[in-house]
Design a protein around this motif. Structure first.
Motif, mmCIF file in Angstrom:
data_model
loop_
_atom_site.group_PDB
_atom_site.id
_atom_site.type_symbol
_atom_site.label_atom_id
_atom_site.label_comp_id
_atom_site.label_asym_id
_atom_site.label_seq_id
_atom_site.Cartn_x
_atom_site.Cartn_y
_atom_site.Cartn_z
ATOM 1 N N THR A 3 0.850 -1.184 0.000
ATOM 2 C CA THR A 3 0.000 0.000 0.000
ATOM 3 C C THR A 3 0.886 1.233 0.000
ATOM 4 N N THR A 4 0.697 2.119 -0.969
ATOM 5 C CA THR A 4 1.591 3.264 -1.085
ATOM 6 C C THR A 4 0.905 4.608 -0.911
ATOM 7 N N SER A 5 -0.402 4.634 -0.846
ATOM 8 C CA SER A 5 -1.122 5.896 -0.716
ATOM 9 C C SER A 5 -0.923 6.493 0.670
ATOM 10 N N GLY A 6 -0.665 7.786 0.730
ATOM 11 C CA GLY A 6 -0.498 8.467 2.005
ATOM 12 C C GLY A 6 -1.766 8.488 2.834
ATOM 13 N N GLU A 7 -2.898 8.293 2.173
ATOM 14 C CA GLU A 7 -4.173 8.269 2.875
ATOM 15 C C GLU A 7 -4.557 6.870 3.341
ATOM 16 N N ALA A 8 -3.750 5.865 3.018
ATOM 17 C CA ALA A 8 -4.055 4.490 3.416
ATOM 18 C C ALA A 8 -4.159 4.392 4.937
ATOM 19 N N SER A 9 -5.121 3.621 5.406
ATOM 20 C CA SER A 9 -5.274 3.410 6.844
ATOM 21 C C SER A 9 -4.205 2.447 7.335
ATOM 22 N N VAL A 10 -3.517 2.846 8.392
ATOM 23 C CA VAL A 10 -2.449 2.030 8.943
ATOM 24 C C VAL A 10 -2.543 1.994 10.470
ATOM 25 N N ARG A 11 -1.796 1.080 11.025
ATOM 26 C CA ARG A 11 -1.629 0.986 12.474
ATOM 27 C C ARG A 11 -0.148 1.182 12.755
ATOM 28 N N LEU A 12 0.186 2.162 13.571
ATOM 29 C CA LEU A 12 1.560 2.391 14.002
ATOM 30 C C LEU A 12 1.701 1.738 15.371
ATOM 31 N N CYS A 13 2.619 0.801 15.476
ATOM 32 C CA CYS A 13 2.780 0.116 16.749
ATOM 33 C C CYS A 13 4.251 0.002 17.122
ATOM 34 N N HIS A 14 4.478 -0.217 18.406
ATOM 35 C CA HIS A 14 5.820 -0.359 18.940
ATOM 36 C C HIS A 14 5.962 -1.749 19.512
ATOM 37 N N LEU A 15 7.011 -2.450 19.099
ATOM 38 C CA LEU A 15 7.319 -3.783 19.606
ATOM 39 C C LEU A 15 8.405 -3.650 20.645
ATOM 40 N N ASP A 16 8.058 -3.970 21.875
ATOM 41 C CA ASP A 16 8.998 -3.912 22.988
ATOM 42 C C ASP A 16 9.714 -5.250 23.077
#
Length: 67
Positions: A3-16
Motif C-alpha cells: 500500500t503506497t497511498s499516504g491516505e491508506a489506513s495504517v496501524r503504528l505500533c511499537h514492539l517492545d
C-alpha cells in the motif's frame, strides 16, 4: 509495503523487545502520512521498535526511511 497511498489506513505500533518476548503497543490508527509524522517525533530508541501495518503488509519504520 504494497500500500503506497499516504491516505491508506495504517496501524503504528511499537514492539517492545523485553526479556519475555516483549509486547506490542498501538500508538496510532489513521493515515500513513500521520503515522509517519508521529513516528518521526519519537526518540531513536522508540523508532527502532516501530512498525507500520496495513491491511496487507507490515514493515519496520526504519526500513521505510532507508527505502
Amino acid at each position: 509495503m504494497r500500500t503506497t497511498s499516504g491516505e491508506a489506513s495504517v496501524r503504528l505500533c511499537h514492539l517492545d523487545g523485553g526479556p519475555e518476548g516483549g509486547g506490542v503497543t498501538t500508538i496510532f490508527y489513521g493515515s500513513l502520512w500521520e503515522a509517519m509524522e508521529i513516528a518521526a517525533q519519537q526518540t531513536e530508541d522508540v523508532q527502532d521498535g516501530l512498525f507500520i501495518a496495513t491491511d496487507n503488509d507490515v514493515i519496520a519504520y526504519i526500513d521505510l526511511l532507508e527505502g
